[in-house]
Design a protein around this motif. Structure first.
Motif, PDB file in Angstrom:
ATOM      1  N   THR A 136     -15.614  -2.291 -18.026  1.00 16.53           N
ATOM      2  CA  THR A 136     -14.274  -2.198 -17.460  1.00 16.53           C
ATOM      3  C   THR A 136     -13.880  -3.606 -17.057  1.00 16.53           C
ATOM      4  O   THR A 136     -14.560  -4.235 -16.241  1.00 16.53           O
ATOM      5  N   ALA A 137     -12.813  -4.119 -17.645  1.00 17.92           N
ATOM      6  CA  ALA A 137     -12.327  -5.466 -17.335  1.00 17.92           C
ATOM      7  C   ALA A 137     -10.992  -5.338 -16.601  1.00 17.92           C
ATOM      8  O   ALA A 137     -10.114  -4.589 -17.032  1.00 17.92           O
ATOM      9  N   VAL A 138     -10.850  -6.071 -15.496  1.00 13.70           N
ATOM     10  CA  VAL A 138      -9.618  -6.065 -14.711  1.00 13.70           C
ATOM     11  C   VAL A 138      -9.053  -7.479 -14.716  1.00 13.70           C
ATOM     12  O   VAL A 138      -9.742  -8.425 -14.324  1.00 13.70           O
ATOM     13  N   THR A 155     -17.013  -5.523 -15.472  1.00 11.35           N
ATOM     14  CA  THR A 155     -18.218  -4.822 -15.034  1.00 11.35           C
ATOM     15  C   THR A 155     -18.809  -4.085 -16.225  1.00 11.35           C
ATOM     16  O   THR A 155     -18.139  -3.257 -16.835  1.00 11.35           O
ATOM     17  N   GLY A 156     -20.047  -4.433 -16.561  1.00 13.67           N
ATOM     18  CA  GLY A 156     -20.752  -3.761 -17.645  1.00 13.67           C
ATOM     19  C   GLY A 156     -21.775  -2.811 -17.060  1.00 13.67           C
ATOM     20  O   GLY A 156     -22.433  -3.130 -16.062  1.00 13.67           O
ATOM     21  N   LYS A 157     -21.907  -1.628 -17.665  1.00 14.61           N
ATOM     22  CA  LYS A 157     -22.874  -0.632 -17.191  1.00 14.61           C
ATOM     23  C   LYS A 157     -23.704  -0.140 -18.366  1.00 14.61           C
ATOM     24  O   LYS A 157     -23.191   0.037 -19.468  1.00 14.61           O
ATOM     25  N   SER A 158     -24.979   0.065 -18.088  1.00  8.86           N
ATOM     26  CA  SER A 158     -25.904   0.579 -19.079  1.00  8.86           C
ATOM     27  C   SER A 158     -26.667   1.741 -18.449  1.00  8.86           C
ATOM     28  O   SER A 158     -26.436   2.087 -17.286  1.00  8.86           O
ATOM     29  N   ALA A 174     -16.229   1.888 -24.402  1.00  8.28           N
ATOM     30  CA  ALA A 174     -17.669   1.959 -24.652  1.00  8.28           C
ATOM     31  C   ALA A 174     -17.987   0.963 -25.756  1.00  8.28           C
ATOM     32  O   ALA A 174     -17.138   0.655 -26.594  1.00  8.28           O
ATOM     33  N   MET A 175     -19.197   0.448 -25.737  1.00  7.88           N
ATOM     34  CA  MET A 175     -19.633  -0.477 -26.772  1.00  7.88           C
ATOM     35  C   MET A 175     -19.743   0.282 -28.095  1.00  7.88           C
ATOM     36  O   MET A 175     -20.167   1.437 -28.126  1.00  7.88           O
ATOM     37  N   VAL A 176     -19.384  -0.356 -29.190  1.00 10.03           N
ATOM     38  CA  VAL A 176     -19.414   0.298 -30.497  1.00 10.03           C
ATOM     39  C   VAL A 176     -20.846   0.591 -30.932  1.00 10.03           C
ATOM     40  O   VAL A 176     -21.167   1.696 -31.358  1.00 10.03           O
ATOM     41  N   PHE A 218     -32.214  -2.937 -20.258  1.00 14.74           N
ATOM     42  CA  PHE A 218     -31.007  -2.260 -19.790  1.00 14.74           C
ATOM     43  C   PHE A 218     -30.101  -3.229 -19.027  1.00 14.74           C
ATOM     44  O   PHE A 218     -28.888  -3.179 -19.138  1.00 14.74           O
ATOM     45  N   ARG A 219     -30.703  -4.144 -18.237  1.00 17.06           N
ATOM     46  CA  ARG A 219     -29.922  -5.152 -17.532  1.00 17.06           C
ATOM     47  C   ARG A 219     -29.233  -6.082 -18.534  1.00 17.06           C
ATOM     48  O   ARG A 219     -28.062  -6.424 -18.383  1.00 17.06           O
ATOM     49  N   ALA A 220     -29.945  -6.463 -19.585  1.00 20.56           N
ATOM     50  CA  ALA A 220     -29.353  -7.315 -20.622  1.00 20.56           C
ATOM     51  C   ALA A 220     -28.223  -6.582 -21.344  1.00 20.56           C
ATOM     52  O   ALA A 220     -27.197  -7.178 -21.687  1.00 20.56           O
ATOM     53  N   ASN A 221     -28.379  -5.285 -21.571  1.00 23.37           N
ATOM     54  CA  ASN A 221     -27.315  -4.501 -22.194  1.00 23.37           C
ATOM     55  C   ASN A 221     -26.077  -4.455 -21.308  1.00 23.37           C
ATOM     56  O   ASN A 221     -24.943  -4.545 -21.791  1.00 23.37           O
ATOM     57  N   ALA A 222     -26.280  -4.309 -19.987  1.00 27.34           N
ATOM     58  CA  ALA A 222     -25.143  -4.301 -19.058  1.00 27.34           C
ATOM     59  C   ALA A 222     -24.444  -5.660 -19.069  1.00 27.34           C
ATOM     60  O   ALA A 222     -23.210  -5.729 -19.059  1.00 27.34           O
ATOM     61  N   PHE A 223     -25.216  -6.738 -19.101  1.00 25.76           N
ATOM     62  CA  PHE A 223     -24.632  -8.085 -19.165  1.00 25.76           C
ATOM     63  C   PHE A 223     -23.819  -8.255 -20.452  1.00 25.76           C
ATOM     64  O   PHE A 223     -22.703  -8.775 -20.430  1.00 25.76           O
ATOM     65  N   THR A 224     -24.364  -7.794 -21.576  1.00 26.56           N
ATOM     66  CA  THR A 224     -23.651  -7.884 -22.858  1.00 26.56           C
ATOM     67  C   THR A 224     -22.368  -7.066 -22.813  1.00 26.56           C
ATOM     68  O   THR A 224     -21.328  -7.494 -23.324  1.00 26.56           O
ATOM     69  N   ALA A 225     -22.407  -5.900 -22.201  1.00 21.61           N
ATOM     70  CA  ALA A 225     -21.199  -5.075 -22.070  1.00 21.61           C
ATOM     71  C   ALA A 225     -20.160  -5.788 -21.216  1.00 21.61           C
ATOM     72  O   ALA A 225     -18.962  -5.784 -21.541  1.00 21.61           O
ATOM     73  N   ALA A 226     -20.592  -6.425 -20.122  1.00 22.76           N
ATOM     74  CA  ALA A 226     -19.653  -7.160 -19.269  1.00 22.76           C
ATOM     75  C   ALA A 226     -19.033  -8.331 -20.032  1.00 22.76           C
ATOM     76  O   ALA A 226     -17.839  -8.601 -19.910  1.00 22.76           O
ATOM     77  N   GLU A 227     -19.820  -9.029 -20.840  1.00 20.95           N
ATOM     78  CA  GLU A 227     -19.287 -10.120 -21.666  1.00 20.95           C
ATOM     79  C   GLU A 227     -18.284  -9.597 -22.688  1.00 20.95           C
ATOM     80  O   GLU A 227     -17.264 -10.236 -22.958  1.00 20.95           O
ATOM     81  N   ALA A 228     -18.560  -8.425 -23.257  1.00 20.18           N
ATOM     82  CA  ALA A 228     -17.612  -7.811 -24.202  1.00 20.18           C
ATOM     83  C   ALA A 228     -16.301  -7.488 -23.497  1.00 20.18           C
ATOM     84  O   ALA A 228     -15.214  -7.633 -24.076  1.00 20.18           O
ATOM     85  N   GLY A 229     -16.390  -7.066 -22.236  1.00 18.21           N
ATOM     86  CA  GLY A 229     -15.176  -6.809 -21.459  1.00 18.21           C
ATOM     87  C   GLY A 229     -14.355  -8.069 -21.259  1.00 18.21           C
ATOM     88  O   GLY A 229     -13.122  -8.040 -21.341  1.00 18.21           O
ATOM     89  N   ILE A 230     -15.017  -9.203 -21.012  1.00 16.55           N
ATOM     90  CA  ILE A 230     -14.311 -10.489 -20.891  1.00 16.55           C
ATOM     91  C   ILE A 230     -13.603 -10.808 -22.205  1.00 16.55           C
ATOM     92  O   ILE A 230     -12.415 -11.160 -22.222  1.00 16.55           O
ATOM     93  N   GLU A 231     -14.328 -10.685 -23.312  1.00 14.80           N
ATOM     94  CA  GLU A 231     -13.736 -10.983 -24.627  1.00 14.80           C
ATOM     95  C   GLU A 231     -12.533 -10.091 -24.917  1.00 14.80           C
ATOM     96  O   GLU A 231     -11.490 -10.562 -25.380  1.00 14.80           O
ATOM     97  N   GLN A 232     -12.671  -8.790 -24.640  1.00 15.20           N
ATOM     98  CA  GLN A 232     -11.557  -7.875 -24.901  1.00 15.20           C
ATOM     99  C   GLN A 232     -10.396  -8.136 -23.941  1.00 15.20           C
ATOM    100  O   GLN A 232      -9.235  -7.971 -24.318  1.00 15.20           O
ATOM    101  N   GLY A 233     -10.697  -8.555 -22.720  1.00 12.80           N
ATOM    102  CA  GLY A 233      -9.630  -8.932 -21.793  1.00 12.80           C
ATOM    103  C   GLY A 233      -8.833 -10.113 -22.327  1.00 12.80           C
ATOM    104  O   GLY A 233      -7.607 -10.144 -22.236  1.00 12.80           O
ATOM    105  N   LEU A 234      -9.537 -11.094 -22.899  1.00 10.94           N
ATOM    106  CA  LEU A 234      -8.844 -12.251 -23.477  1.00 10.94           C
ATOM    107  C   LEU A 234      -7.997 -11.848 -24.686  1.00 10.94           C
ATOM    108  O   LEU A 234      -6.906 -12.366 -24.893  1.00 10.94           O
ATOM    109  N   VAL A 235      -8.499 -10.908 -25.481  1.00 12.83           N
ATOM    110  CA  VAL A 235      -7.792 -10.481 -26.692  1.00 12.83           C
ATOM    111  C   VAL A 235      -6.625  -9.547 -26.365  1.00 12.83           C
ATOM    112  O   VAL A 235      -5.524  -9.706 -26.883  1.00 12.83           O
ATOM    113  N   GLN A 236      -6.859  -8.563 -25.504  1.00 10.76           N
ATOM    114  CA  GLN A 236      -5.866  -7.518 -25.254  1.00 10.76           C
ATOM    115  C   GLN A 236      -4.987  -7.766 -24.033  1.00 10.76           C
ATOM    116  O   GLN A 236      -3.989  -7.075 -23.853  1.00 10.76           O
TER     117      GLN A 236
END
Length: 122
Positions: free
Chosen positions: A50-52, A85-88, A40-42, A7-25
């Motif tokens: 949530t990326a700020v 911030t990634g949450k699982s 939410a993760m697909v 679950f911690r690894a899933n939260a880390f992956t979600a936070a990384e996805a937020g970074i990627e989407q922040g760079l894209v969007q």
């Protein structure tokens, strides 16, 4: 313990996805208000991010170093920080930071650092 680590690894992956989407969007507008991107993760809809995007120094331009020669006064670097911030499930949470520098034409309408610090890179 293995489940908690997953679950911690899933939260880390979600936070990384937020970074990627922040760079894209992200719009990365100097002096603008913070921009928030949430989703939410697909593949794992219970994992959220949530990326700020925050302009650093109020969006003040960071002048290029003197080694740029003829570019002095024509380009600047604008600094941003993405806090994701990634949450699982089971309250697992991870917070990741990413700095971003955007090189753009110098805009004299954007005031220097409101804190009075130098905007000259050393």
């Amino acid at each position: 313990m293995t489940g908690n680590e997953q679950f911690r690894a899933n939260a880390f992956t979600a936070a990384e996805a937020g970074i990627e989407q922040g760079l894209v969007q992200g719009t990365f507008v100097p002096g603008a208000a913070n921009q928030t991107i949430s989703a939410a993760m697909v593949n794992a809809p219970l994992d959220l991010y949530t990326a700020v995007i925050t302009p650093i120094l109020g969006g003040a331009p960071q002048n290029p170093p003197l080694s740029f020669g003829a570019s002095i006064g024509k380009i600047s670097s604008y600094q941003f920080e993405i806090t994701s911030t990634g949450k699982s499930v089971r309250s697992a949470q991870a917070v990741n930071l990413q700095g971003v520098a955007v090189i753009a034409p110098y805009d004299p309408s954007i005031p220097p650092d409101p804190l009075g610090a130098t905007t000259q890179l050393n």
